[in-house]
Write a protein that holds these residues in place. Sequence first.
Motif, PDB file in Angstrom:
ATOM      1  N   ARG A  32       0.836  -1.213   0.000  1.00  0.00           N
ATOM      2  CA  ARG A  32       0.000   0.000   0.000  1.00  0.00           C
ATOM      3  C   ARG A  32       0.862   1.252   0.000  1.00  0.00           C
ATOM      4  O   ARG A  32       0.577   2.219  -0.709  1.00  0.00           O
ATOM      5  CB  ARG A  32      -0.938  -0.002   1.206  1.00  0.00           C
ATOM      6  N   CYS A  33       1.928   1.236   0.777  1.00  0.00           N
ATOM      7  CA  CYS A  33       2.840   2.387   0.817  1.00  0.00           C
ATOM      8  C   CYS A  33       3.513   2.594  -0.532  1.00  0.00           C
ATOM      9  O   CYS A  33       3.632   3.728  -1.006  1.00  0.00           O
ATOM     10  CB  CYS A  33       3.905   2.189   1.899  1.00  0.00           C
ATOM     11  N   GLU A  34       3.955   1.501  -1.155  1.00  0.00           N
ATOM     12  CA  GLU A  34       4.578   1.599  -2.475  1.00  0.00           C
ATOM     13  C   GLU A  34       3.597   2.150  -3.505  1.00  0.00           C
ATOM     14  O   GLU A  34       3.963   2.986  -4.330  1.00  0.00           O
ATOM     15  CB  GLU A  34       5.082   0.225  -2.931  1.00  0.00           C
ATOM     16  N   ALA A  35       2.355   1.687  -3.459  1.00  0.00           N
ATOM     17  CA  ALA A  35       1.338   2.165  -4.400  1.00  0.00           C
ATOM     18  C   ALA A  35       1.073   3.651  -4.205  1.00  0.00           C
ATOM     19  O   ALA A  35       0.969   4.407  -5.173  1.00  0.00           O
ATOM     20  CB  ALA A  35       0.050   1.361  -4.229  1.00  0.00           C
ATOM     21  N   SER A  36       1.007   4.070  -2.966  1.00  0.00           N
ATOM     22  CA  SER A  36       0.780   5.479  -2.661  1.00  0.00           C
ATOM     23  C   SER A  36       1.933   6.334  -3.172  1.00  0.00           C
ATOM     24  O   SER A  36       1.721   7.389  -3.786  1.00  0.00           O
ATOM     25  CB  SER A  36       0.617   5.656  -1.153  1.00  0.00           C
ATOM     26  N   TRP A  37       3.145   5.877  -2.943  1.00  0.00           N
ATOM     27  CA  TRP A  37       4.351   6.577  -3.394  1.00  0.00           C
ATOM     28  C   TRP A  37       4.356   6.681  -4.910  1.00  0.00           C
ATOM     29  O   TRP A  37       4.608   7.745  -5.475  1.00  0.00           O
ATOM     30  CB  TRP A  37       5.572   5.820  -2.869  1.00  0.00           C
ATOM     31  N   PHE A  38       4.070   5.572  -5.596  1.00  0.00           N
ATOM     32  CA  PHE A  38       4.060   5.575  -7.052  1.00  0.00           C
ATOM     33  C   PHE A  38       3.000   6.524  -7.594  1.00  0.00           C
ATOM     34  O   PHE A  38       3.266   7.323  -8.501  1.00  0.00           O
ATOM     35  CB  PHE A  38       3.834   4.162  -7.597  1.00  0.00           C
ATOM     36  N   LEU A  39       1.768   6.466  -7.054  1.00  0.00           N
ATOM     37  CA  LEU A  39       0.689   7.319  -7.545  1.00  0.00           C
ATOM     38  C   LEU A  39       0.992   8.800  -7.351  1.00  0.00           C
ATOM     39  O   LEU A  39       0.726   9.611  -8.240  1.00  0.00           O
ATOM     40  CB  LEU A  39      -0.632   6.972  -6.842  1.00  0.00           C
ATOM     41  N   GLU A  40       1.557   9.148  -6.218  1.00  0.00           N
ATOM     42  CA  GLU A  40       1.897  10.549  -5.962  1.00  0.00           C
ATOM     43  C   GLU A  40       2.979  11.027  -6.924  1.00  0.00           C
ATOM     44  O   GLU A  40       2.897  12.123  -7.478  1.00  0.00           O
ATOM     45  CB  GLU A  40       2.351  10.752  -4.515  1.00  0.00           C
ATOM     46  N   THR A  41       3.989  10.193  -7.153  1.00  0.00           N
ATOM     47  CA  THR A  41       5.056  10.549  -8.084  1.00  0.00           C
ATOM     48  C   THR A  41       4.514  10.647  -9.504  1.00  0.00           C
ATOM     49  O   THR A  41       4.864  11.561 -10.255  1.00  0.00           O
ATOM     50  CB  THR A  41       6.199   9.515  -8.018  1.00  0.00           C
ATOM     51  N   LEU A  42       3.611   9.745  -9.871  1.00  0.00           N
ATOM     52  CA  LEU A  42       3.000   9.769 -11.195  1.00  0.00           C
ATOM     53  C   LEU A  42       2.177  11.039 -11.397  1.00  0.00           C
ATOM     54  O   LEU A  42       2.233  11.665 -12.458  1.00  0.00           O
ATOM     55  CB  LEU A  42       2.129   8.526 -11.389  1.00  0.00           C
ATOM     56  N   ARG A  43       1.433  11.446 -10.377  1.00  0.00           N
ATOM     57  CA  ARG A  43       0.641  12.696 -10.467  1.00  0.00           C
ATOM     58  C   ARG A  43       1.555  13.901 -10.712  1.00  0.00           C
ATOM     59  O   ARG A  43       1.254  14.765 -11.529  1.00  0.00           O
ATOM     60  CB  ARG A  43      -0.168  12.909  -9.196  1.00  0.00           C
ATOM     61  N   LEU A  44       2.663  13.948  -9.992  1.00  0.00           N
ATOM     62  CA  LEU A  44       3.612  15.038 -10.179  1.00  0.00           C
ATOM     63  C   LEU A  44       4.202  15.015 -11.593  1.00  0.00           C
ATOM     64  O   LEU A  44       4.346  16.058 -12.230  1.00  0.00           O
ATOM     65  CB  LEU A  44       4.736  14.953  -9.146  1.00  0.00           C
ATOM     66  N   ALA A  45       4.532  13.825 -12.072  1.00  0.00           N
ATOM     67  CA  ALA A  45       5.092  13.696 -13.417  1.00  0.00           C
ATOM     68  C   ALA A  45       4.082  14.148 -14.472  1.00  0.00           C
ATOM     69  O   ALA A  45       4.439  14.856 -15.415  1.00  0.00           O
ATOM     70  CB  ALA A  45       5.506  12.246 -13.666  1.00  0.00           C
ATOM     71  N   MET A  46       2.834  13.774 -14.295  1.00  0.00           N
ATOM     72  CA  MET A  46       1.796  14.159 -15.254  1.00  0.00           C
ATOM     73  C   MET A  46       1.519  15.656 -15.209  1.00  0.00           C
ATOM     74  O   MET A  46       1.032  16.228 -16.186  1.00  0.00           O
ATOM     75  CB  MET A  46       0.524  13.361 -15.004  1.00  0.00           C
TER      76      MET A  46
END
Length: 72
Positions: A32-46
């Motif tokens: 869950r922590c990894e998924a949260s980290w990935f989604l937040e980083t993806l939002r910033l990238a987008m």
Amino acid sequence: KKIRKRRRKSSESDLLADQPRKGEPLSKVVARCEASWFLETLRLAMAGDDEAMVQVGHMLVAGYGAKQDSRE
């Protein structure tokens, strides 16, 4: 008078980052922590963050944000 706190709508990252449940396996908490980290980083990238774009690339190469393929 009682002061009421405004409840904000829960977002996807709020649901992923909630507190571990008693007896929950550590692997699920970490996932869950990894998924949260990935989604937040993806939002910033987008949103155009150059550093986040590079980080998402590294995360995808390492397997974050991708389903695990048991055949490999």
